[in-house]
Design a protein around this motif. Structure first.
Motif, PDB file in Angstrom:
ATOM      1  N   MET A   1      19.495  47.869  15.263  1.00  0.00           N
ATOM      2  CA  MET A   1      19.711  49.270  15.517  1.00  0.00           C
ATOM      3  C   MET A   1      21.104  49.508  16.070  1.00  0.00           C
ATOM      4  N   ASN A   2      21.575  48.574  16.868  1.00  0.00           N
ATOM      5  CA  ASN A   2      22.881  48.697  17.491  1.00  0.00           C
ATOM      6  C   ASN A   2      23.997  48.650  16.450  1.00  0.00           C
ATOM      7  N   SER A   3      23.829  47.851  15.384  1.00  0.00           N
ATOM      8  CA  SER A   3      24.864  47.735  14.354  1.00  0.00           C
ATOM      9  C   SER A   3      25.011  49.040  13.581  1.00  0.00           C
ATOM     10  N   ILE A   4      23.913  49.766  13.391  1.00  0.00           N
ATOM     11  CA  ILE A   4      23.984  51.054  12.700  1.00  0.00           C
ATOM     12  C   ILE A   4      24.796  52.038  13.526  1.00  0.00           C
ATOM     13  N   THR A   5      24.600  52.031  14.801  1.00  0.00           N
ATOM     14  CA  THR A   5      25.344  52.916  15.694  1.00  0.00           C
ATOM     15  C   THR A   5      26.821  52.565  15.676  1.00  0.00           C
ATOM     16  N   GLN A   6      27.139  51.273  15.626  1.00  0.00           N
ATOM     17  CA  GLN A   6      28.532  50.848  15.579  1.00  0.00           C
ATOM     18  C   GLN A   6      29.192  51.313  14.281  1.00  0.00           C
ATOM     19  N   VAL A   7      28.489  51.166  13.167  1.00  0.00           N
ATOM     20  CA  VAL A   7      29.026  51.597  11.878  1.00  0.00           C
ATOM     21  C   VAL A   7      29.246  53.100  11.876  1.00  0.00           C
TER      22      VAL A   7
END
Length: 106
Positions: A1-7
């Motif tokens: 979930m954190n990687s989606i926010t970073q993208v």
């Protein structure tokens, strides 16, 4: 979930950079040269004619044995052919557009 926010944050940052680079200048329509579409088409026609003559001269030089650049002559010939085909397509589109305008009911 954190990687989606970073993208999403990266994309948002890129969008903001692009918006800043654009300078928020208003978009203006393309401007035709002073003479209008007629002069533009005539210039394109003259350009294609010059390419045809250049290709013909290159091929004639190869035929006479004055030049060994057969590949260059063939490239010039193909460039002239593509330019002529593109000019014909533009002419056909203009002719079709004119016919469509003439058929419009008043």
């Amino acid at each position: 979930m954190n990687s989606i926010t970073q993208v999403q944050q990266q994309l948002l940052g890129q969008m903001q950079q692009l918006a800043g680079a654009a300078g928020h200048a208003p978009v203006r329509p393309a401007e035709l040269p002073v003479g209008g579409i007629g002069q533009t088409f005539e210039a394109a026609l003259r350009n294609v004619d010059a390419q045809q003559h250049q290709a013909g001269a290159a091929m004639a030089a190869v035929d006479r044995g004055e030049s060994d650049d057969l590949v260059g002559a063939m490239l010039e010939s193909q460039k002239a052919s593509v330019s002529f085909s593109a000019l014909l397509q533009v002419r056909n589109k203009l002719s079709t557009a004119f016919d469509d305008v003439m058929r419009m009911p008043l």
